[in-house]
Scaffold this motif. Structure first.
Motif, PDB file in Angstrom:
ATOM      1  N   PHE A  85       0.989  -1.174  -0.024  1.00  0.00           N
ATOM      2  CA  PHE A  85      -0.039   0.003  -0.058  1.00  0.00           C
ATOM      3  C   PHE A  85       1.015   1.147  -0.083  1.00  0.00           C
ATOM      4  CE2 PHE A  85      -0.001  -1.604   4.478  1.00  0.00           C
ATOM      5  CZ  PHE A  85       0.742  -0.690   4.928  1.00  0.00           C
ATOM      6  N   ASN A  86       0.236   2.526  -0.102  1.00  0.00           N
ATOM      7  CA  ASN A  86       1.002   3.587  -0.083  1.00  0.00           C
ATOM      8  C   ASN A  86       1.283   4.070   1.350  1.00  0.00           C
ATOM      9  OD1 ASN A  86       0.648   3.994  -2.801  1.00  0.00           O
ATOM     10  ND2 ASN A  86      -1.109   5.380  -2.465  1.00  0.00           N
ATOM     11  N   GLY A  87       2.783   4.217   1.726  1.00  0.00           N
ATOM     12  CA  GLY A  87       2.715   4.743   3.195  1.00  0.00           C
ATOM     13  C   GLY A  87       4.032   5.062   3.489  1.00  0.00           C
ATOM     14  N   GLU A  88       4.547   5.052   4.753  1.00  0.00           N
ATOM     15  CA  GLU A  88       5.664   5.908   5.199  1.00  0.00           C
ATOM     16  C   GLU A  88       6.603   4.636   5.840  1.00  0.00           C
ATOM     17  OE1 GLU A  88       7.317   9.189   8.414  1.00  0.00           O
ATOM     18  OE2 GLU A  88       5.294   8.660   8.069  1.00  0.00           O
ATOM     19  N   VAL A  89       7.734   4.610   5.551  1.00  0.00           N
ATOM     20  CA  VAL A  89       8.629   3.609   6.163  1.00  0.00           C
ATOM     21  C   VAL A  89       8.980   4.424   7.438  1.00  0.00           C
ATOM     22  CG1 VAL A  89      10.858   2.673   6.050  1.00  0.00           C
ATOM     23  CG2 VAL A  89       9.597   2.882   3.920  1.00  0.00           C
ATOM     24  N   VAL A  90       8.739   3.334   8.916  1.00  0.00           N
ATOM     25  CA  VAL A  90       8.958   3.838  10.019  1.00  0.00           C
ATOM     26  C   VAL A  90      10.155   3.432  10.701  1.00  0.00           C
ATOM     27  CG1 VAL A  90       6.831   4.993  10.217  1.00  0.00           C
ATOM     28  CG2 VAL A  90       7.039   2.772  10.935  1.00  0.00           C
ATOM     29  N   GLU A  91      10.351   2.107  10.196  1.00  0.00           N
ATOM     30  CA  GLU A  91      11.723   1.542  10.998  1.00  0.00           C
ATOM     31  C   GLU A  91      12.271   0.500   9.925  1.00  0.00           C
ATOM     32  OE1 GLU A  91      12.190  -0.898  15.327  1.00  0.00           O
ATOM     33  OE2 GLU A  91      10.001  -0.136  14.716  1.00  0.00           O
ATOM     34  N   VAL A  92      13.562   0.518   9.930  1.00  0.00           N
ATOM     35  CA  VAL A  92      14.377  -0.440   9.304  1.00  0.00           C
ATOM     36  C   VAL A  92      15.413  -0.858  10.109  1.00  0.00           C
ATOM     37  CG1 VAL A  92      15.917  -0.298   7.109  1.00  0.00           C
ATOM     38  CG2 VAL A  92      13.968   0.714   7.082  1.00  0.00           C
ATOM     39  N   ILE A  93      15.573  -2.204   9.880  1.00  0.00           N
ATOM     40  CA  ILE A  93      16.916  -2.820  10.382  1.00  0.00           C
ATOM     41  C   ILE A  93      17.490  -3.659   9.116  1.00  0.00           C
ATOM     42  CG2 ILE A  93      17.924  -4.654  12.059  1.00  0.00           C
ATOM     43  CD1 ILE A  93      17.153  -2.083  13.480  1.00  0.00           C
ATOM     44  N   TYR A 134      14.115  -6.359   9.026  1.00  0.00           N
ATOM     45  CA  TYR A 134      12.802  -6.133   8.590  1.00  0.00           C
ATOM     46  C   TYR A 134      12.512  -4.678   8.436  1.00  0.00           C
ATOM     47  CZ  TYR A 134      12.798  -3.950  13.489  1.00  0.00           C
ATOM     48  OH  TYR A 134      13.279  -3.205  14.778  1.00  0.00           O
ATOM     49  N   ILE A 135      11.485  -4.364   7.867  1.00  0.00           N
ATOM     50  CA  ILE A 135      10.875  -3.080   7.750  1.00  0.00           C
ATOM     51  C   ILE A 135       9.277  -3.072   8.539  1.00  0.00           C
ATOM     52  CG2 ILE A 135       9.950  -1.506   5.715  1.00  0.00           C
ATOM     53  CD1 ILE A 135      11.941  -3.004   4.018  1.00  0.00           C
ATOM     54  N   VAL A 136       9.358  -2.066   8.901  1.00  0.00           N
ATOM     55  CA  VAL A 136       7.800  -1.417   9.389  1.00  0.00           C
ATOM     56  C   VAL A 136       7.284  -0.453   8.673  1.00  0.00           C
ATOM     57  CG1 VAL A 136       6.245  -0.832  11.296  1.00  0.00           C
ATOM     58  CG2 VAL A 136       8.219  -2.502  11.894  1.00  0.00           C
ATOM     59  N   LEU A 137       6.115  -0.618   8.038  1.00  0.00           N
ATOM     60  CA  LEU A 137       5.617   0.181   6.996  1.00  0.00           C
ATOM     61  C   LEU A 137       4.317   1.011   7.490  1.00  0.00           C
ATOM     62  CD1 LEU A 137       5.839   1.749   4.100  1.00  0.00           C
ATOM     63  CD2 LEU A 137       4.415  -0.462   3.386  1.00  0.00           C
ATOM     64  N   LYS A 138       4.190   2.089   7.530  1.00  0.00           N
ATOM     65  CA  LYS A 138       2.862   2.686   8.168  1.00  0.00           C
ATOM     66  C   LYS A 138       2.094   3.017   7.254  1.00  0.00           C
ATOM     67  CE  LYS A 138       1.086   6.858  10.849  1.00  0.00           C
ATOM     68  NZ  LYS A 138       1.539   7.858  11.505  1.00  0.00           N
ATOM     69  N   GLY A 139       0.482   2.788   7.326  1.00  0.00           N
ATOM     70  CA  GLY A 139      -0.423   2.931   6.278  1.00  0.00           C
ATOM     71  C   GLY A 139      -1.524   3.771   6.619  1.00  0.00           C
ATOM     72  N   GLU A 140      -2.575   4.042   6.169  1.00  0.00           N
ATOM     73  CA  GLU A 140      -3.645   4.752   6.618  1.00  0.00           C
ATOM     74  C   GLU A 140      -4.469   4.227   7.793  1.00  0.00           C
ATOM     75  OE1 GLU A 140      -6.424   5.818   3.803  1.00  0.00           O
ATOM     76  OE2 GLU A 140      -5.229   7.150   2.428  1.00  0.00           O
ATOM     77  N   GLY A 159      11.427   7.197   7.502  1.00  0.00           N
ATOM     78  CA  GLY A 159      10.872   8.302   6.895  1.00  0.00           C
ATOM     79  C   GLY A 159      10.634   8.779   5.440  1.00  0.00           C
ATOM     80  N   GLN A 160      10.997   7.719   4.692  1.00  0.00           N
ATOM     81  CA  GLN A 160      10.670   7.831   3.262  1.00  0.00           C
ATOM     82  C   GLN A 160       9.136   7.476   2.873  1.00  0.00           C
ATOM     83  OE1 GLN A 160      13.287   5.420   0.816  1.00  0.00           O
ATOM     84  NE2 GLN A 160      11.922   5.392  -0.952  1.00  0.00           N
ATOM     85  N   SER A 164       2.292   1.917  -3.389  1.00  0.00           N
ATOM     86  CA  SER A 164       1.991   0.552  -3.731  1.00  0.00           C
ATOM     87  C   SER A 164       2.884   0.006  -4.746  1.00  0.00           C
ATOM     88  CB  SER A 164       0.383   0.354  -3.742  1.00  0.00           C
ATOM     89  OG  SER A 164       0.035  -0.984  -3.868  1.00  0.00           O
ATOM     90  N   GLY A 165       3.310  -1.207  -4.612  1.00  0.00           N
ATOM     91  CA  GLY A 165       3.970  -1.885  -5.567  1.00  0.00           C
ATOM     92  C   GLY A 165       5.467  -1.428  -5.777  1.00  0.00           C
ATOM     93  N   GLN A 166       5.966  -0.480  -4.890  1.00  0.00           N
ATOM     94  CA  GLN A 166       7.388  -0.067  -5.057  1.00  0.00           C
ATOM     95  C   GLN A 166       8.257  -1.169  -4.191  1.00  0.00           C
ATOM     96  OE1 GLN A 166       7.883   3.794  -3.678  1.00  0.00           O
ATOM     97  NE2 GLN A 166      10.187   3.511  -3.239  1.00  0.00           N
TER      98      GLN A 166
END
Length: 233
Positions: A85-93, A134-140, A159-160, A164-166
């Motif tokens: 989905f469209n969103g914001e990357v909020v955590e990355v390891i 891992y990645i945590v992605l924030k959606g609506e 913060g990026q 959707s589909g990226q």
């Protein structure tokens, strides 16, 4: 009476043909626990489809038993992971090590040991031991978590904003992993140690039915060991 939660519909995060080794379509909690938001989590693996059984690699049983299966021999390893989905990357390891290959005895022992010692105290101290990269992605309406990612393969940063589909990363073997796979789940909190799992289904998929034909389905929850693929891939 227990409240039934409606599934959140998202795009399938992989391309090509996959199957769910673990799925809420088989049992809930899908991983046998509600910890780390895993109530409705999926484990997607890619098999050597040329064989009749569920082979996670292209080598033989002897090579697997004696540690002669490289990660490159696993069809799922290094495959792209895409935003659902469209969103914001909020955590990355992105720096957790992964084994160079598969070994039946080592991998089975590690997974069994982790299951025996799987406690909330240990999880809260360092859940990367289980999730790996891992990645945590924030959606609506939710957060999405992607675990066991290939070391150094994450191409997005905290913060990026993503579409959707990226492309986000590649499937790996880090953390508590018996073979390369994608662990995917939706949650109600950015913090995995505090999150509750949220039920999830996928917008459009094709499933390989008993008549050996691909069938289009909508708002689908893949069943265990059911071959699936994203539409228009």
């Amino acid at each position: 009476m227990m409240k039934v939660m409606k599934e959140i519909t998202v795009e399938f995060p992989l391309k090509g043909e996959w199957t769910a080794a673990t799925t809420p379509g088989h049992r809930i909690p899908s991983h046998g626990t509600d910890l780390l938001g895993m109530t409705y989590a999926y484990d997607f693996v890619r098999l050597d489809w040329g064989r009749k059984d569920t082979h996670l690699h292209t080598r033989g049983a002897f090579q697997y038993l004696f540690g002669r299966v490289n990660l490159e021999d696993c069809p799922g390893w290094g495959q792209g992971i895409y935003s659902p989905f469209n969103g914001e990357v909020v955590e990355v390891i992105n720096d957790q090590a992964e084994p160079k290959g598969l070994n039946f005895f080592r991998d089975t022992f590690r997974v069994l040991l982790n299951e025996i010692t799987f406690t909330s105290k240990r999880l809260f101290k360092n859940h990367c031991y289980y999730s790996g990269n891992y990645i945590v992605l924030k959606g609506e309406s939710c957060y999405a978590a992607f675990a066991h990612i290939k070391k150094g393969s994450i191409v997005v940063s905290e913060g990026q904003l993503v579409k959707s589909g990226q492309l986000l990363a590649q499937v790996g073997h880090s953390g508590n992993s018996g073979a390369p796979h994608l662990h995917f789940q939706l949650m109600d909190n950015q913090d995995i140690t505090k999150a509750n799992g949220l039920p999830c289904c996928f917008t459009e998929l094709e499933i390989y039915d008993s008549n050996n034909h691909w069938k289009k389905v909508s708002s689908s929850i893949p069943q265990r060991w059911q071959k699936v693929r994203a539409i228009n891939v």
